[in-house]
Structures are given as structure tokens and as C-alpha cells.
Enzyme design. Structure first.
Site, PDB file in Angstrom:
ATOM      1  N   HIS A  48      32.593 -28.304  40.007  1.00  0.00           N
ATOM      2  CA  HIS A  48      32.278 -29.713  39.730  1.00  0.00           C
ATOM      3  C   HIS A  48      33.441 -30.358  38.968  1.00  0.00           C
ATOM      4  CE1 HIS A  48      27.787 -28.167  39.352  1.00  0.00           C
ATOM      5  NE2 HIS A  48      28.212 -28.141  40.608  1.00  0.00           N
ATOM      6  N   HIS A  83      28.341 -34.439  43.980  1.00  0.00           N
ATOM      7  CA  HIS A  83      27.974 -33.120  43.435  1.00  0.00           C
ATOM      8  C   HIS A  83      29.232 -32.333  43.023  1.00  0.00           C
ATOM      9  CE1 HIS A  83      25.422 -29.230  43.698  1.00  0.00           C
ATOM     10  NE2 HIS A  83      26.586 -28.961  43.154  1.00  0.00           N
TER      11      HIS A  83
END
Ligand code: 2HA
Ligand code: ZN
Length: 270
Positions: free
Chosen positions: A140, A209
């Protein structure tokens, strides 16, 4: 028999997780990695003992007999280096193609990452196009994720913008970046969609995401994500300012040709 805790592949995985954590890419239990190991590489460290079997929940027949070192579900990248045997597991895909045989790790009764469908399905897709493929990495990274909120999530547009942000981008990822829209994570569906993109791309953005990377080893895969993240950082530092200079498409083409990379020609206006 040698101790797995001394295996070079284990130390490379520990260092990679520590680096990713240090860069702020893998908060809490964010991110996951799976490393395909060759039988000769793992054999000195293993007996024939299977500690546990864990159902996969999908078909991985193409990978039967293959060994993977995989981060654990709910586990923190921050903790991998201090306690690899709890936070990582070494699995082999059983002959039935439906089960993982745990050979080492997940010491507290844990299991592999919830994203194993995306990982194993992506391994299958990449092995078909790249015999040297070994790594699937999910993370991430901060600026890559930030960019997802202010830039269109279109493969051609996103790739072009990233290529324009640092001269070396087109040389590092000439195949560009695939993009999936926001989807529910941890499912076979996102796994199938990711693997489908991995037929063409070594990098796939999961909308709002994070990112998936694929490569021949941990360093190469880390480097791919690192280069996208650097480009995304430059974008986020400049997107709100007037653009005075840009790397033009003919310059991107010149770079790709000079460094002899097979780039997505349809992504340039040439
Ligand atoms: O495992 O990053 O996508 C934590 C995640 C899920
Ligand atoms: Zn994630």
C-alpha cells in the site's frame, strides 16, 4: 539438515519486509509477499514432514509440488524480522492442487495471507509468460495510493503520467501498469482479475487499495514498486502546480529505443 532460520531466501524475505515497513508502505497487517522457491533451494532445509494441511479454496493444479514462502494472514511486516517463524510460512502445493502443505512456520497456528488467491493465480499467469518469474508482492505505498484519488484510473493514462514523472520509468516498467477498479479484496474474483492483468503487466494497481508487482526475485519486484512509488510521489508533489516542463512522447520513445526495452507503443501518441 540445515536450519531454515539460516536460509538466504528467508533472510532476503525478512529484509524485504523490513524495508517495505520502513518506507511506510505496509502499515499494520497491510501487504503480503509470496516467493516461489526451487526444490534444490529448499531441500537442504526440510524433512518430508508436513506440519499441517490448509485448504486453498481454489484450484492451483498448475502449481502442484511447488514451494512458496508466504507472509501470514493478519501478520505485520514490522514483526517479520524478529519472528519469521510466526509471521511467515513455507508451503508446498499438494498433489490434489486444492491444498497447501505447511512445511515450516505459522508457528502460532496461523495461515497464509488472505490474498493467496491473487498471489497463486498471478504466479500461474506470470510463469506462462516468464520462466524466470518467482515473486508476487502486494503493498500500500503512500503516494501511489494518494494518486489513485486524484488521477483517472485508466491504464494508458496512468502509465503515461508515471512514465513522465522520472526519466527512467519507461525503462524500468516499459510494459506499463495495469489497473483494476475498486474491488472487494481477499476473494477469488479479485484474484482472477489480477491474474488476468498479470498476463500483460508486471504491475497492477488495485484501485484505491494498493499495488501488485511481479518479478524474477525480491529485489527486482521491490524495485518495480519502488519506481512507481517514486513517480507517484513526484506527481503528488507537482500535480497542484502549473506544469512548465514535461518529458515528451518522442523523448520517451528515444529512451525506450536506446535502452532496447519492449514498451507499450500504443501508450504513446506517436
Ligand atoms: O493482508 O493488504 O489486501 C492485508 C492486505 C490485504
Ligand atoms: Zn492490501
Amino acid at each position: 539438515m540445515k536450519n531454515v532460520l539460516n536460509a538466504p531466501f528467508l533472510h532476503k524475505m525478512m529484509d524485504t519486509c523490513a524495508n517495505m515497513y520502513r518506507l511506510g508502505w505496509d502499515e499494520r497487517n497491510g501487504g503480503n509477499i509470496s516467493l516461489l522457491l526451487e526444490e534444490e533451494e529448499v531441500a537442504p532445509y526440510l524433512t518430508e514432514e508436513v506440519l499441517r494441511t490448509i485448504p486453498l479454496g481454489f484450484d492451483a493444479t498448475d502449481l502442484k509440488g511447488k514451494y512458496f514462502l508466504v507472509t501470514g494472514t493478519g501478520k505485520y511486516f514490522k514483526n517479520v524480522k524478529d519472528d519469521p517463524e510466526t509471521n511467515l510460512g513455507l508451503i508446498r502445493i499438494a498433489e490434489d492442487g486444492q491444498t497447501a502443505e505447511l512445511l515450516w512456520g505459522y508457528k502460532d497456528g496461523g495461515r497464509f495471507t488472505s490474498e493467496l488467491p491473487a498471489h497463486l493465480k498471478s504466479h500461474m499467469a506470470r510463469l506462462k509468460v516468464d520462466p524466470n518469474h518467482h515473486v508476487i508482492m502486494h503493498s500500500h505505498p503512500t503516494y501511489t495510493l494518494a494518486m489513485n484519488y486524484v488521477h483517472v484510473l485508466d491504464e494508458r493514462e496512468l502509465t503515461r503520467t508515471l512514465w513522465q514523472m522520472c526519466t527512467e520509468c519507461i525503462v524500468v516498467f516499459p510494459d506499463g501498469v495495469g489497473v483494476l477498479p475498486w474491488m472487494l479484496c481477499g476473494t477469488n474474483e479479485i484474484g482472477d482479475a489480477t491474474a488476468n492483468k498479470m498476463e500483460q503487466y508486471r504491475l497492477v494497481v488495485w484501485g484505491m487499495h494498493g499495488i501488485y508487482g511481479a518479478g524474477k526475485d525480491l529485489d527486482e519486484t521491490f524495485g518495480l514498486i519502488e519506481t512507481v512509488e517514486k513517480a507517484a510521489q513526484i506527481y503528488m508533489l507537482t500535480a497542484h502546480l502549473p506544469r512548465v516542463n514535461t518529458i515528451e512522447d518522442h523523448q520517451l520513445k528515444e529512451l525506450a529505443e536506446f535502452f532496447k526495452v519492449d514498451y507499450r507503443k500504443d501508450f504513446l501518441n506517436i
